[in-house]
Design an enzyme around this catalytic site. Structure first.
Site, PDB file in Angstrom:
ATOM      1  N   SER A  71       0.481  -1.333  -0.213  1.00  0.00           N
ATOM      2  CA  SER A  71      -0.357   0.223   0.175  1.00  0.00           C
ATOM      3  C   SER A  71       1.086   1.266   0.012  1.00  0.00           C
ATOM      4  CB  SER A  71      -0.855   0.073   0.984  1.00  0.00           C
ATOM      5  OG  SER A  71      -2.215  -0.196   0.542  1.00  0.00           O
ATOM      6  N   LYS A  74       0.452   3.766  -3.255  1.00  0.00           N
ATOM      7  CA  LYS A  74      -0.560   4.212  -3.212  1.00  0.00           C
ATOM      8  C   LYS A  74      -1.167   5.919  -3.368  1.00  0.00           C
ATOM      9  CE  LYS A  74      -3.533   0.370  -1.570  1.00  0.00           C
ATOM     10  NZ  LYS A  74      -4.595  -0.368  -0.646  1.00  0.00           N
ATOM     11  N   TYR A 196      -3.530  -3.271 -10.440  1.00  0.00           N
ATOM     12  CA  TYR A 196      -3.340  -2.908  -9.155  1.00  0.00           C
ATOM     13  C   TYR A 196      -2.361  -3.856  -8.243  1.00  0.00           C
ATOM     14  CZ  TYR A 196      -4.918  -2.225  -3.850  1.00  0.00           C
ATOM     15  OH  TYR A 196      -4.398  -1.966  -2.699  1.00  0.00           O
ATOM     16  N   TYR A 247      -4.744   3.827   7.554  1.00  0.00           N
ATOM     17  CA  TYR A 247      -5.431   3.564   7.921  1.00  0.00           C
ATOM     18  C   TYR A 247      -6.425   3.951   9.087  1.00  0.00           C
ATOM     19  CZ  TYR A 247      -3.212   0.276   4.923  1.00  0.00           C
ATOM     20  OH  TYR A 247      -2.133  -0.004   3.857  1.00  0.00           O
ATOM     21  N   VAL A 265       1.175  -3.891   3.874  1.00  0.00           N
ATOM     22  CA  VAL A 265       1.542  -4.657   4.449  1.00  0.00           C
ATOM     23  C   VAL A 265       2.368  -5.479   4.102  1.00  0.00           C
ATOM     24  CG1 VAL A 265      -1.024  -4.861   4.985  1.00  0.00           C
ATOM     25  CG2 VAL A 265      -0.317  -5.995   3.127  1.00  0.00           C
TER      26      VAL A 265
END
Ligand code: GLN
Length: 311
Positions: A71, A74, A196, A247, A265
Site C-alpha cells: 500500500s 498508493k 493494481y 488506516y 502490509v
C-alpha cells in the site's frame, strides 16, 4: 534526551541507536498471511533509511534489502494522478479518514461507491483506474516514476507476489465490482485488478523508497528538478498521508510519530518531514491493523530523539 538534529551526519547515530533499541524489544507482530507470498518473511528483519533533500541517504540494518511495497504505492499513484487530473479527482474519491480497516466494504454502500480516501484499497483502486484510463499503462507509469526518483533502474514488480495476491484477491475484486456498479470505475474490473496487483507487488528497499518519496519533502519537486505537484498539492498529499496513511490507526500514528506516513502490509512505512528529509522503515511483522510493529516503534523513536515532526 532530545537531540534536535540540525546537521545531517547526526542521522547515522540516531538510526544506529534505534536499531540497537529494537534488538531488545520483544514482540514484532506477524507478517501478513492473506497474501501467501508475504507470509514467509522473517519478522526479525529490520531496516531504516533517511534521505536528505539532496539525495544523501543514511541507513541501518536491512535498509538495502528489497521488500514488498504494497500500500505504500498508493502515495505515488495518487501523486501521479493528482498531477494530471487536479481537483476533479476528489469528486471520485474522498479525503477523510475512514476509521475502518484498509479493505473494508461497509462504507461504500452508504457513500454511493465513493471511497473515503485514496489510501484504503477502494480509494486506491479508483485512483489506479483513473490513471490507467489517462495513460493506458498505470503500472508502467508508476514503475518509471519510482525508478527515476529512486535512481534505481533495476526496480521491478514481483510477479510471484502479484500472482499470489491475484489468486486471493476476492475482496479487492468485490470492492472494484461494487464501485463499478456505481459508475465509479471506468476500466473492466479484471484489467484494473491486474494493474493494481502489479503496482502493489513492487519490490524496493528502504533506501529506494526514502529517495522516491523525496518529492513530497521538496514540496512537489522531482529528483531531476522538474515539478510533479504544485506546492499546494504536495501539502495536500502529505495531509492525506497524516490523516489516512495508516488506516484506522492514523490517529495513533499521528500521536506517536507526528509525521505524514504511509504503511503497507509488506511491513514498510514511508514518512515525510516536509522541507527536511524522508524516511522509510521496514519490519515485516504487523499489528492487527496491518501496520509494521517495528516500523511504527522506530519512527516514534526517530521523531522523539530528533525533535523532527510537523507539530
Ligand atoms: N495489496 C494489498 C491489498 O490490496 C495492499 C494492502 C496494504 O498494504 N494495506 O490488500
Amino acid at each position: 534526551m532530545i537531540m534536535t538534529t540540525t546537521s545531517s551526519h547526526a542521522f547515522q547515530p540516531v538510526l544506529e541507536r534505534i536499531a540497537e533499541e529494537l534488538e531488545h524489544t520483544p514482540g514484532r507482530g506477524r507478517p501478513a498471511d492473506y497474501i501467501p507470498a508475504l507470509a514467509a518473511r522473517d519478522p526479525r528483519s529490520f531496516g531504516m533509511a533517511v534521505a536528505e533533500l539532496d539525495g544523501t541517504v543514511y541507513g541501518v540494518g536491512d535498509w538495502r534489502e528489497p521488500f514488498s511495497t504494497q500500500s505504500i504505492t498508493k502515495v505515488f499513484t495518487l501523486a501521479l494522478e493528482l498531477s494530471r487530473e487536479g481537483d476533479t479527482l476528489w469528486e471520485h474519491v474522498g479525503r477523510e479518514p475512514s476509521g475502518n480497516p484498509f479493505n473494508s466494504l461497509v462504507q461504500l454502500e452508504y457513500e454511493n461507491g465513493i471511497p473515503r480516501n485514496p489510501f484504503i484499497n477502494a480509494g486506491a483502486l479508483v485512483v489506479t483506474d483513473r490513471l490507467h484510463t489517462r495513460t493506458d499503462d498505470a503500472a508502467g507509469e508508476f514503475l518509471a516514476f519510482l525508478r527515476a526518483e529512486s535512481g534505481n533502474p533495476r526496480l521491478a514488480f514481483d510477479e510471484e507476489v502479484a500472482a499470489s495476491e491475484s489468486a486471493h484477491g476476492d475482496r479487492n475484486a468485490a470492492l472494484a465490482h461494487f464501485m463499478a456498479s456505481y459508475g465509479n470505475i471506468g476500466n473492466p474490473v479484471p484489467v484494473l485488478l491486474d494493474q493494481y496487483f502489479r503496482q502493489c507487488s513492487l519490490s524496493a528497499s528502504c533506501a529506494d523508497l526514502a529517495l522516491a518519496t523525496s518529492f513530497l519533502a521538496r514540496h512537489g519537486i522531482r529528483a531531476d528538478g522538474t515539478r510533479l505537484l504544485t506546492r499546494s498539492q504536495a501539502k495536500q498529499v502529505n495531509a492525506v498521508m497524516l490523516t489516512c496513511g495508516t488506516y484506522d490507526a492514523a490517529g495513533d500514528f499521528a500521536y506517536r510519530v507526528g509525521l505524514p506516513g504511509k504503511s503497507g502490509v509488506g511491513g514498510g512505512i514511508i514518512a515525510v518531514v516536509p522541507g527536511r528529509c524522508t524516511l522509510c522503515v521496514w519490519g515485516p511483522g504487523l499489528d492487527e491493523r496491518g501496520n509494521s510493529v517495528a516500523g511504527v516503534a522506530a519512527l516514534d523513536r526517530f521523531t522523539t530523539l530528533t525533535g523532527l515532526s510537523v507539530f
